[in-house]
Design an enzyme around this catalytic site. Structure first.
Site, PDB file in Angstrom:
ATOM      1  N   ARG A   1      -4.213  -8.583  14.335  1.00 13.47           N
ATOM      2  CA  ARG A   1      -4.511  -9.969  13.954  1.00 13.47           C
ATOM      3  C   ARG A   1      -3.666 -10.997  14.708  1.00 13.47           C
ATOM      4  O   ARG A   1      -3.996 -12.185  14.670  1.00 13.47           O
ATOM      5  CB  ARG A   1      -4.383 -10.157  12.428  1.00 13.47           C
ATOM      6  CG  ARG A   1      -5.548  -9.545  11.672  1.00 13.47           C
ATOM      7  CD  ARG A   1      -5.459  -9.759  10.168  1.00 13.47           C
ATOM      8  NE  ARG A   1      -6.623  -9.174   9.497  1.00 13.47           N
ATOM      9  CZ  ARG A   1      -6.669  -8.885   8.207  1.00 13.47           C
ATOM     10  NH1 ARG A   1      -5.628  -9.118   7.426  1.00 13.47           N
ATOM     11  NH2 ARG A   1      -7.774  -8.357   7.684  1.00 13.47           N
TER      12      ARG A   1
ATOM     13  N   GLN B   1       0.843  -1.210   0.000  1.00 12.09           N
ATOM     14  CA  GLN B   1       0.000   0.000   0.000  1.00 12.09           C
ATOM     15  C   GLN B   1       0.873   1.252   0.000  1.00 12.09           C
ATOM     16  O   GLN B   1       0.596   2.209  -0.718  1.00 12.09           O
ATOM     17  CB  GLN B   1      -0.945  -0.009   1.200  1.00 12.09           C
ATOM     18  CG  GLN B   1      -1.982  -1.116   1.069  1.00 12.09           C
ATOM     19  CD  GLN B   1      -2.921  -1.219   2.244  1.00 12.09           C
ATOM     20  OE1 GLN B   1      -2.794  -0.481   3.222  1.00 12.09           O
ATOM     21  NE2 GLN B   1      -3.869  -2.136   2.161  1.00 12.09           N
TER      22      GLN B   1
ATOM     23  N   ASP C   1      -1.994 -11.745   4.420  1.00 16.07           N
ATOM     24  CA  ASP C   1      -3.440 -11.762   4.717  1.00 16.07           C
ATOM     25  C   ASP C   1      -3.952 -13.170   4.994  1.00 16.07           C
ATOM     26  O   ASP C   1      -5.087 -13.341   5.456  1.00 16.07           O
ATOM     27  CB  ASP C   1      -4.226 -11.135   3.561  1.00 16.07           C
ATOM     28  CG  ASP C   1      -3.875  -9.664   3.388  1.00 16.07           C
ATOM     29  OD1 ASP C   1      -3.396  -9.044   4.357  1.00 16.07           O
ATOM     30  OD2 ASP C   1      -4.084  -9.138   2.278  1.00 16.07           O
TER      31      ASP C   1
HETATM   32  O1  SPQ Z   1      -7.256  -2.842   2.347  1.00 11.75           O
HETATM   33  P1  SPQ Z   1      -6.907  -3.461   3.663  1.00 11.75           P
HETATM   34  O2  SPQ Z   1      -8.001  -3.220   4.646  1.00 11.75           O
HETATM   35  O3  SPQ Z   1      -5.568  -3.016   4.199  1.00 11.75           O
HETATM   36  O4  SPQ Z   1      -6.830  -5.053   3.394  1.00 11.75           O
HETATM   37  C1  SPQ Z   1      -5.944  -6.115   3.755  1.00 11.75           C
HETATM   38  C2  SPQ Z   1      -6.870  -7.395   3.852  1.00 11.75           C
HETATM   39  O5  SPQ Z   1      -6.729  -8.230   4.737  1.00 11.75           O
HETATM   40  O6  SPQ Z   1      -7.699  -7.532   2.955  1.00 11.75           O
HETATM   41  C3  SPQ Z   1      -5.141  -5.912   5.034  1.00 11.75           C
HETATM   42  F1  SPQ Z   1      -5.778  -5.743   6.090  1.00 11.75           F
HETATM   43  O7  SPQ Z   1      -5.026  -6.418   2.663  1.00 11.75           O
HETATM   44  C4  SPQ Z   1      -3.952  -5.549   2.265  1.00 11.75           C
HETATM   45  C5  SPQ Z   1      -2.625  -6.267   2.482  1.00 11.75           C
HETATM   46  O8  SPQ Z   1      -2.449  -6.671   3.818  1.00 11.75           O
HETATM   47  C6  SPQ Z   1      -4.131  -5.235   0.796  1.00 11.75           C
HETATM   48  C7  SPQ Z   1      -2.895  -4.703   0.144  1.00 11.75           C
HETATM   49  C8  SPQ Z   1      -2.988  -4.087  -1.202  1.00 11.75           C
HETATM   50  O9  SPQ Z   1      -3.972  -4.313  -1.937  1.00 11.75           O
HETATM   51  O10 SPQ Z   1      -2.027  -3.375  -1.570  1.00 11.75           O
HETATM   52  C9  SPQ Z   1      -1.646  -4.807   0.741  1.00 11.75           C
HETATM   53  C10 SPQ Z   1      -1.441  -5.384   2.090  1.00 11.75           C
HETATM   54  O11 SPQ Z   1      -1.328  -4.322   3.030  1.00 11.75           O
HETATM   55  P2  SPQ Z   1       0.067  -3.595   3.369  1.00 11.75           P
HETATM   56  O12 SPQ Z   1      -0.239  -2.751   4.571  1.00 11.75           O
HETATM   57  O13 SPQ Z   1       1.024  -4.710   3.665  1.00 11.75           O
HETATM   58  O14 SPQ Z   1       0.488  -2.801   2.215  1.00 11.75           O
END
Ligand code: SPQ
EC number: 2.5.1.19
Length: 427
Positions: free
Chosen positions: A343, A168, A312
């Site tokens: 989590r 993200q 995830d």
């Molecule tokens: O969108 P959200 O709420 O952060 O969703 C989650 C999930 O479990 O569906 C995490 F809680 O997935 C993220 C993932 O953990 C989705 C994502 C992406 O689409 O870029 C990246 C991951 O998060 P991060 O914080 O590691 O970048």
């Protein structure tokens, strides 16, 4: 409150809904491209609907006839100041990636979300975005939502080493870098999901990826495309685990996305000795059919660079480990603490309440295997993955009832979860 039930067998074939990460990004790139984009097999979960609504609020025409989503892209320079505060719902992906998109826009926006999102740190994106010239403020020293942001038409390029392994943050910076004046360099801590990078190429842009180093030039233009979204391996993971631990099970999942930045769970299933076959591999669509059946499993160690490839899936992998022979250790997963819930704690509490033996640690869990599970009252605390993990755990429970509070959180990523469960349990 939802009462969950056990099953004596699990059989059949499913196509899980579209990948959530790819669905979000297809709306974003479709909106930022010039011309028409169509998206087939998009996930219509609440998180993706939040992203869709936000781009509509920013003046993009997005039509959904229930089959195909059609977006009339406006380019980076065609977004309009919204009339209202932007509602990101439960979605970390929406608020963080859209922050990167809005970094290059010369208007003020307010972004907010639900209770869970309001506890998630945004400083991981606001710190580098400020360095690029964005004015942004949030709540507390971690910049929790709501955020108020005013972007800049004169964004400076950035040279940034990510302090966390996060797709993200990487993606937010890529969206900002695409609007900056010059070349940016982003260096990942660990390799994370690369759907943003893939989509830049798909939409006719250029990005240079060399291991963990990404170089990207500002001022690029994208052209609308026809996107087909593969099934979400993070949703498939619940049925993969069910198929391995429920007695008399054989489950086949078609059209599952197998981008290698997402397939850590398949490596874990192999390491634990699960019976699994992968067929119909489509190298272009990056999808395959995966079949699993009831297996005798061994505990394993999970840590290091595999973690972002299964981050995830760790809640459902924890359940898998409770049914294996021996102990499983999960390390290097401290990022789990800043998801929709903490989590590490919530998974340990939920499964321990059902009879498991899980010790939470600072960066993971130690899980004793072969623990029988019994009924309990479990709360999702608004976390979809906790809800689905509990529903799969309940399939094994014949001693007492499993009651799930706030089960509706599952609609975030998998609205048809319980109807798909019906299909397999009557298979
Ligand atoms: O969108 P959200 O709420 O952060 O969703 C989650 C999930 O479990 O569906 C995490 F809680 O997935 C993220 C993932 O953990 C989705 C994502 C992406 O689409 O870029 C990246 C991951 O998060 P991060 O914080 O590691 O970048």
């Amino acid at each position: 409150m939802k009462l969950l039930t056990n099953v004596s067998q699990l059989q059949g074939t499913l196509r899980v809904p579209g990948d959530k990460s790819i669905s979000h990004r297809s709306i974003m790139f479709g909106s930022l491209a010039k011309g028409k984009t169509t998206v087939r097999d998009i996930l219509r979960g609440e998180d993706v609907l939040s992203t869709m609504q936000v781009f509509r609020d920013l003046g993009v025409d997005i039509q959904d006839d229930g089959d195909l989503v059609t977006i009339t892209g406006v380019g980076f320079d065609g977004l309009k100041a919204p009339q209202n505060k932007l509602d990101m719902g439960n979605s970390g992906t929406s608020i963080r990636l859209i922050s990167g998109v809005l970094a290059g826009q010369d208007f003020t926006v307010e972004m907010f979300g639900d209770d869970s999102l309001s506890k998630r740190p945004m400083d991981r994106v606001t710190i580098p975005l400020r360095q690029m010239g964005v004015e942004v403020s949030g709540q507390t020293d971690r910049d929790l939502p709501p955020l108020t942001m005013h972007g800049s038409k004169n964004l400076k390029p950035i040279h940034y080493q990510l302090p966390v392994a996060s797709a993200q943050v990487k993606s937010a910076l890529i969206f900002a870098a695409l609007q900056a004046d010059g070349e940016s360099v982003i260096i990942e801590k660990e390799k994370t999901r690369n759907h943003t990078e893939d989509m830049i190429v798909q939409f006719g842009g250029a990005i240079d990826v060399n291991g963990k180093e990404i170089r990207i030039k500002g001022g690029q233009e994208f052209t609308g495309q026809d996107v087909v979204v593969p099934g979400d391996i993070s949703s498939a993971a619940f049925w993969l685990v069910a198929g391995l631990i429920v007695p008399n099970a054989k489950v086949t999942l078609e059209n599952v996305g197998i981008n290698e930045t997402r397939t850590g769970i398949l490596d874990v299933i192999e390491a634990m000795g699960g019976k699994m076959t992968i067929s119909d591999v489509d190298e272009v669509a990056k999808s395959a059919t995966i079949t699993v059946e009831t297996s005798e499993l061994s505990g394993t160690e999970i840590g290091g660079e595999i973690i972002p490839r299964l981050i995830d899936e760790l809640p459902i992998i924890a359940l898998l480990a409770t049914q294996a022979n021996g102990t499983t250790v999960i390390r290097d997963a401290e990022e789990l603490k800043v998801k929709e819930t903490d989590r590490i704690q919530v998974v340990a509490d939920a499964l321990n309440a059902m009879g498991a033996d899980i010790t939470p640690t600072d960066d993971g869990m130690i899980i004793k295997g072969k623990t029988p599970l019994h009924g309990a009252k479990i709360n999702t605390f608004g976390d979809h993955r906790i809800g689905m993990m509990t529903a799969i755990a309940a399939l094994l429970v014949s001693d007492g009832d499993v009651e799930l509070e706030r089960a509706e959180a599952i609609n975030t990523s998998y609205p048809s979860f319980f109807s798909d469960l019906e299909v397999l349990s009557h298979g």
